[in-house]
Design a protein around this motif. Structure first.
Motif, short mmCIF file in Angstrom:
data_model
loop_
_atom_site.label_atom_id
_atom_site.label_comp_id
_atom_site.label_asym_id
_atom_site.label_seq_id
_atom_site.Cartn_x
_atom_site.Cartn_y
_atom_site.Cartn_z
N GLY A 166 0.83 -1.20 0.00
CA GLY A 166 0.00 0.00 0.00
C GLY A 166 0.86 1.25 0.00
O GLY A 166 2.09 1.19 0.17
N LEU A 167 0.24 2.41 -0.21
CA LEU A 167 0.94 3.68 -0.30
C LEU A 167 0.37 4.69 0.70
O LEU A 167 -0.84 4.73 0.92
CB LEU A 167 0.86 4.25 -1.71
N ARG A 168 1.26 5.49 1.25
CA ARG A 168 0.84 6.51 2.21
C ARG A 168 0.37 7.77 1.48
O ARG A 168 1.00 8.20 0.51
CB ARG A 168 2.00 6.84 3.15
N TYR A 169 -0.72 8.36 1.96
CA TYR A 169 -1.33 9.52 1.31
C TYR A 169 -1.48 10.66 2.32
O TYR A 169 -1.80 10.41 3.49
CB TYR A 169 -2.71 9.12 0.76
N HIS A 170 -1.25 11.90 1.86
CA HIS A 170 -1.40 13.05 2.75
C HIS A 170 -2.62 13.90 2.42
O HIS A 170 -3.50 14.07 3.23
CB HIS A 170 -0.13 13.90 2.71
N ASP A 171 -2.65 14.45 1.21
CA ASP A 171 -3.75 15.34 0.83
C ASP A 171 -3.69 15.56 -0.67
O ASP A 171 -2.83 15.02 -1.36
CB ASP A 171 -3.62 16.68 1.58
N ASN A 172 -4.60 16.37 -1.20
CA ASN A 172 -4.67 16.61 -2.64
C ASN A 172 -3.39 17.26 -3.15
O ASN A 172 -3.05 18.38 -2.75
CB ASN A 172 -5.87 17.50 -2.96
N LEU A 173 -2.68 16.55 -4.03
CA LEU A 173 -1.43 17.03 -4.63
C LEU A 173 -0.52 17.62 -3.57
O LEU A 173 0.06 18.70 -3.76
CB LEU A 173 -1.72 18.06 -5.72
N ALA A 174 -0.37 16.93 -2.44
CA ALA A 174 0.34 17.52 -1.31
C ALA A 174 1.22 16.52 -0.59
O ALA A 174 0.99 15.31 -0.62
CB ALA A 174 -0.66 18.14 -0.34
N LEU A 175 2.24 17.07 0.08
CA LEU A 175 3.08 16.31 1.01
C LEU A 175 3.13 17.10 2.30
O LEU A 175 3.38 18.31 2.30
CB LEU A 175 4.51 16.14 0.48
N ASN A 176 2.94 16.42 3.41
CA ASN A 176 3.06 17.03 4.72
C ASN A 176 4.45 16.73 5.24
O ASN A 176 4.76 15.60 5.62
CB ASN A 176 1.99 16.48 5.67
N ALA A 177 5.31 17.75 5.26
CA ALA A 177 6.72 17.54 5.61
C ALA A 177 6.90 16.93 6.99
O ALA A 177 7.88 16.21 7.23
CB ALA A 177 7.47 18.87 5.52
N THR A 178 5.98 17.17 7.90
CA THR A 178 6.13 16.66 9.26
C THR A 178 5.87 15.16 9.35
O THR A 178 6.17 14.53 10.35
CB THR A 178 5.16 17.38 10.22
#
Length: 383
Positions: A166-178
């Motif tokens: 599986g793959l980890r997801y953050h948000d729409n076209l986004a990466l959460n650096a934290t």
């Protein structure tokens, strides 16, 4: 479940599900065997996961093949192909065929999940689509130095020392650096794209005639007076490139075209995902059709600002939509779009997403283009 004691740990959130295995893994078709001496670490019947980062979308998940993780005392098949690096197992099903979902649901989550392995990872893909593999070959090879394994229809037993399923997801076209090792952000992903596609322009350049890319739609949310709009753009001094769906299909070439532009214009739709390839400081103008304010801002406006793109939007007036003529000024479709959305997404989609085209008010739109020129530091031609 504790990874240290059982060798496997699974985590589930609204949009995605992911399992980590730090013990040897055997992959045979759509079954994943993780031997263990522990009892009842995963329920007796096993654990089923669909490795696609849109878990909350029933329609998307119809096109994702489930994987069956078998733990404990199951008899594992004999290894036929032994690999020396961990596997990242994911699906290229779901909403592939739509560039927004290809990046949002797969490519960015893949980057989040695998970048910190420094290419010492092997991708195992279910629901394998050859065209998708060819389209994103540069990205896949930039993330992994090993050959991609096509799991669809394969009967070979692949063995790995560990796996991410599986793959980890953050948000729409986004990466959460934290939430990412080493704190990488969407700008790091853009730099990764520049390296993958050998894009030369990092920051928008000042030129006598700035280049403008117009995303031209051919089925829905079309700009019906596109030719007149292009003429006006050229009169303002823009070098206009029209991007048709066919032209956008070759991402290797099209990424470089986008990267050479100072401005990108288009009606709300998947083609605006190409803002990822714009240089820093470039401008993206989104034409917002009637009833689509929220998705326009959520999917492209907000993310674009995080990418270093200067975001402008042109919200059409009711008279600029073909829906105005179809329904009339007093109809709820025109006066109260929210009431249509309250009937359910399918009803709203049929009207505002699939049933709408626009005819741009050129006088009003010229003001947006002038603003773009000002932001780029260009002189404004006299009317």
């Amino acid at each position: 479940m504790q990874l240290e004691t059982t060798g496997i740990s699974c985590h589930s959130e609204l949009h995605f599900e992911i399992c980590l295995a730090n013990k040897p893994v055997r992959v045979n078709s759509h079954k994943i065997y993780i031997p263990s001496n522990q009892n009842q670490t995963i329920r007796k019947e096993g654990y089923i996961i669909k490795p696609y980062a849109r878990k909350d979308d029933v329609t998307a998940m119809k096109y994702v093949t489930p994987l069956h993780i078998l733990h404990n005392n199951y008899r594992s098949p004999v290894c036929q192909c032994i690999h020396r690096v961990p596997a990242v197992i994911f699906s290229s099903g779901g909403f592939t065929g739509n560039i927004f979902h290809e990046f949002n649901d797969i490519i960015i989550p893949l980057f989040i999940t695998s970048r910190h392995f420094n290419r010492r990872i092997q991708f195992v893909i279910t629901d394998f689509k050859p065209w998708w593999f060819r389209k994103y070959h540069r990205i896949l090879t930039h993330l992994s130095q090993y050959e991609v394994i096509n799991l669809t229809g394969s009967k070979i037993v692949h063995c790995f020392p560990a796996a991410v399923i599986g793959l980890r997801y953050h948000d729409n076209l986004a990466l959460n650096a934290t939430e990412v090792p080493k704190g990488i952000s969407i700008k790091d992903f853009q730099q990764f794209l520049r390296e993958s596609y050998r894009l030369k322009i990092k920051k928008v350049m000042k030129m006598e005639n700035p280049r403008l890319l117009l995303i031209s739609r051919r089925k829905t949310r079309m700009i019906l007076n596109e030719a007149s709009m292009v003429k006006m753009m050229e009169e303002l001094g823009f070098q206009v490139t029209i991007a048709t769906p066919k032209r956008m299909s070759n991402l290797d070439d099209f990424a470089n075209i986008v990267n050479s532009c100072s401005v990108m214009v288009g009606a709300h739709g998947a083609g605006l995902t190409n803002e990822l390839f714009l240089p820093n400081g470039a401008i993206m103008i989104q034409v917002v059709p009637l009833g689509l304010d929220w998705p326009s801002s959520t999917y492209f406006g907000g993310p674009g600002s995080e990418m270093g793109v200067q975001y402008l939007e042109y919200k059409i007036q009711p008279e600029e939509s073909n829906l105005f003529e179809l329904y009339g000024r007093e109809h709820p479709v025109i006066k109260d779009p929210m009431s249509i959305f309250m009937q359910g997404y399918r009803a709203a989609r049929a009207v505002y997403v699939d049933g709408q085209n626009v005819t741009i008010n050129l006088v009003r739109f010229r003001e947006i283009l002038v603003e773009a020129l000002e932001l780029l530091g260009h002189p404004i031609p006299s009317s």
